[in-house]
Design an enzyme around this catalytic site. Sequence first.
Site, PDB file in Angstrom:
ATOM      1  N   HIS A 147      58.315   9.575  -2.549  1.00  0.00           N
ATOM      2  CA  HIS A 147      59.274   8.519  -2.895  1.00  0.00           C
ATOM      3  C   HIS A 147      60.064   8.915  -4.148  1.00  0.00           C
ATOM      4  CE1 HIS A 147      55.993   6.011  -0.910  1.00  0.00           C
ATOM      5  NE2 HIS A 147      57.047   5.668  -0.204  1.00  0.00           N
ATOM      6  N   GLN A 173      63.241   7.328  12.063  1.00  0.00           N
ATOM      7  CA  GLN A 173      63.824   6.248  11.264  1.00  0.00           C
ATOM      8  C   GLN A 173      65.181   6.673  10.706  1.00  0.00           C
ATOM      9  OE1 GLN A 173      61.625   3.653   8.348  1.00  0.00           O
ATOM     10  NE2 GLN A 173      62.308   5.200   6.909  1.00  0.00           N
TER      11      GLN A 173
HETATM   12  P1  AMP Z   1      57.837   4.080   2.995  1.00  0.00           P
HETATM   13  O1  AMP Z   1      57.457   3.493   1.691  1.00  0.00           O
HETATM   14  O2  AMP Z   1      56.724   4.760   3.710  1.00  0.00           O
HETATM   15  O3  AMP Z   1      58.603   3.120   3.853  1.00  0.00           O
HETATM   16  O4  AMP Z   1      58.858   5.253   2.655  1.00  0.00           O
HETATM   17  C1  AMP Z   1      60.020   5.006   1.910  1.00  0.00           C
HETATM   18  C2  AMP Z   1      60.919   6.206   1.968  1.00  0.00           C
HETATM   19  O5  AMP Z   1      60.256   7.335   1.411  1.00  0.00           O
HETATM   20  C3  AMP Z   1      61.297   6.582   3.412  1.00  0.00           C
HETATM   21  O6  AMP Z   1      62.668   6.964   3.441  1.00  0.00           O
HETATM   22  C4  AMP Z   1      60.397   7.746   3.691  1.00  0.00           C
HETATM   23  O7  AMP Z   1      60.903   8.626   4.663  1.00  0.00           O
HETATM   24  C5  AMP Z   1      60.328   8.401   2.331  1.00  0.00           C
HETATM   25  N1  AMP Z   1      59.155   9.272   2.240  1.00  0.00           N
HETATM   26  C6  AMP Z   1      57.866   8.930   2.496  1.00  0.00           C
HETATM   27  N2  AMP Z   1      57.063  10.006   2.378  1.00  0.00           N
HETATM   28  C7  AMP Z   1      57.865  11.046   2.041  1.00  0.00           C
HETATM   29  C8  AMP Z   1      57.639  12.440   1.799  1.00  0.00           C
HETATM   30  N3  AMP Z   1      56.423  12.976   1.868  1.00  0.00           N
HETATM   31  N4  AMP Z   1      58.707  13.210   1.477  1.00  0.00           N
HETATM   32  C9  AMP Z   1      59.957  12.678   1.424  1.00  0.00           C
HETATM   33  N5  AMP Z   1      60.227  11.377   1.636  1.00  0.00           N
HETATM   34  C10 AMP Z   1      59.202  10.571   1.952  1.00  0.00           C
END
Ligand code: AMP
Length: 281
Positions: free
Chosen positions: A36, A150
């Site tokens: 994040h 997504q």
């Molecule tokens: P989430 O909190 O899981 O909904 O993720 C929020 C954002 O962070 C989304 O755009 C995810 O794709 C991104 N994200 C989550 N894990 C990673 C990662 N390991 N590397 C890059 N972006 C991430």
Amino acid sequence: MIIRDIATLKRTVRQWNQAGETIGLVPTMGALHEGHLSLVTQARARTQRVIVSIFVNPTQFNNPTDLATYPRTEAEDIALLPDVDAIFIPTAEAMYPEGFSSTVKVSAMAETLEGAYRPGHFDGMATVVTKLFSLSEADYAFFGEKDWQQLQIVRRFVQDLNLPIEIVACPTLREADGLALSSRNRRLSPEARKNAPALHAILQEIATTIRQGQPIAEALDNGMKSLIAAGFGPIDYLACCEAESLTSVTTVFATKHDNGALRLLVAAALESVRLIDNIVI
Ligand code: AMP
């Protein structure tokens, strides 16, 4: 600045807009990790004002247990965001007041892969993301490639609905052993955590053999066997798709495709923790 109500967010972004400042939005569900934060870094580099939203969106959970057990670490999350301009943490009641009746629905590409296993998930995601875009009046929004489907769905409805926002894709951040960072990783037992990097390693193996000319169906078959041998199960899907449309590709040889046109995507559980990952072929 922590903003919990919609009126304050609207007032704040109006001031920034009047001052001619660009706004970047990083939508999250909290339980923040370095993945994040890499999105926040990109936002910082690109826009004058950065908003991180933290909202565990109930409408995108098809499984009530998953929603109930989703990690919530608000105080730690806030501490990890010392230099953003606003952290928007709305309540579910504010986002979905009584009488709420609208849904942003993306067809076909939202019904395959994750969509097939999590009915309604992408409708919930697309609806809340549309609301966040509208509320934040952001010029740019930052999404991780970790959630590849997504990302493609967001790009699709932004284009279809002419939303005035640019989507910036950010590469997947991984642990040194290849495991993609995820809020769900903290649920892995020490034993499962040891085995989890096999998910990425097996994707890489499949991609290599396809690049070398092995028929896709055969490479996926072998990949399935490797996943099972590594202790994964159930395996919801292991698929090779056109990167943007997410149409499944099983019969052609990848060598006929341009670099980056194909994507391998997987969802598989390890001791009941459901992990997803994807890589370019
Ligand atoms: P989430 O909190 O899981 O909904 O993720 C929020 C954002 O962070 C989304 O755009 C995810 O794709 C991104 N994200 C989550 N894990 C990673 C990662 N390991 N590397 C890059 N972006 C991430």
